[in-house]
Design an enzyme around this catalytic site. Structure first.
Site, mmCIF file in Angstrom:
data_model
loop_
_atom_site.group_PDB
_atom_site.id
_atom_site.type_symbol
_atom_site.label_atom_id
_atom_site.label_comp_id
_atom_site.label_asym_id
_atom_site.label_seq_id
_atom_site.Cartn_x
_atom_site.Cartn_y
_atom_site.Cartn_z
ATOM 1 N N GLU A 39 -21.774 -11.908 72.904
ATOM 2 C CA GLU A 39 -22.120 -12.379 71.562
ATOM 3 C C GLU A 39 -22.832 -11.256 70.853
ATOM 4 O O GLU A 39 -23.619 -10.535 71.460
ATOM 5 C CB GLU A 39 -23.063 -13.594 71.603
ATOM 6 C CG GLU A 39 -22.418 -14.871 72.031
ATOM 7 C CD GLU A 39 -22.880 -15.329 73.405
ATOM 8 O OE1 GLU A 39 -22.280 -16.275 73.910
ATOM 9 O OE2 GLU A 39 -23.805 -14.723 73.972
ATOM 10 N N TYR A 45 -17.962 -2.209 69.478
ATOM 11 C CA TYR A 45 -17.133 -3.152 70.218
ATOM 12 C C TYR A 45 -15.693 -3.143 69.724
ATOM 13 O O TYR A 45 -14.758 -3.185 70.519
ATOM 14 C CB TYR A 45 -17.721 -4.559 70.156
ATOM 15 C CG TYR A 45 -19.108 -4.661 70.736
ATOM 16 C CD1 TYR A 45 -19.452 -4.005 71.922
ATOM 17 C CD2 TYR A 45 -20.097 -5.398 70.109
ATOM 18 C CE1 TYR A 45 -20.735 -4.084 72.449
ATOM 19 C CE2 TYR A 45 -21.374 -5.489 70.632
ATOM 20 C CZ TYR A 45 -21.686 -4.834 71.805
ATOM 21 O OH TYR A 45 -22.951 -4.922 72.326
#
Length: 176
Positions: free
Chosen positions: A125, A137
């Protein structure tokens, strides 16, 4: 890692990884305090490392041996694996080491170990307002698989949404 100095880091220096053992938890807690409003203390990190399937990696810059220099901690990642998937519980890079590729090296090191254990994907998360992490990411091959409204509580009272991201390991061993 032999020392625990938090001095300046220099671009182009070697980044090495070691297992995040109990001996390095004080260093990890200090790093976490530099990166998060709601940081985890030593006890919390020790409890997380004690969970079955959990492990951590600590990135550091080796000290100059000729000058008997201390190693410089750069960041760490804490992972928990269950069967064939893993979750990044936390990842943090010291402010002085950001932009050096430390987080990418930590993720790659975690992926290498996870692959060896038969894991096929990683989840995490991330706050929707954490642009540097989102860029990292995305560049590493994580994709959005969920959205959590008001997941993070900020000290100023705001609630910030989180994205749930997934990285499925490529069959050939490359990332992305």
């Amino acid at each position: 890692m032999t020392g625990s100095s938090f001095g300046k880091t220099t671009q182009g220096k070697t980044i090495e990884l070691v297992a995040l053992s109990a001996a390095f938890v004080p260093v990890a807690a200090a790093l976490h305090a530099q990166g998060f409003e709601d940081c985890w203390d030593e006890d919390a990190l020790l409890r997380l490392l004690d969970v079955p399937g959990a492990f951590g990696l600590l990135a550091f810059q080796p000290g100059e041996s000729a000058q008997n220099g201390a190693d410089i901690p750069l960041g760490f990642v804490l992972i928990q694996a269950v069967v064939d998937e893993a979750e990044i519980n936390t990842i943090v890079v010291a402010p002085s080491a950001r932009g050096m590729g430390v987080a990418k090296k930590l993720i790659a090191g975690a992926e290498k170990r996870l692959r060896a254990e038969g894991v096929t994907r990683m989840l995490l998360e991330v706050a929707i307002d954490n642009d540097p992490a989102l860029k990292l990411y995305q560049g590493y091959g994580f994709n959005k698989v969920g959205h959590r409204k008001g997941y993070y509580d900020r000290h100023d009272g705001r609630k910030v949404d989180a994205l749930v991201l997934e990285h499925v390991f490529a069959q050939d061993g490359s990332n992305g």
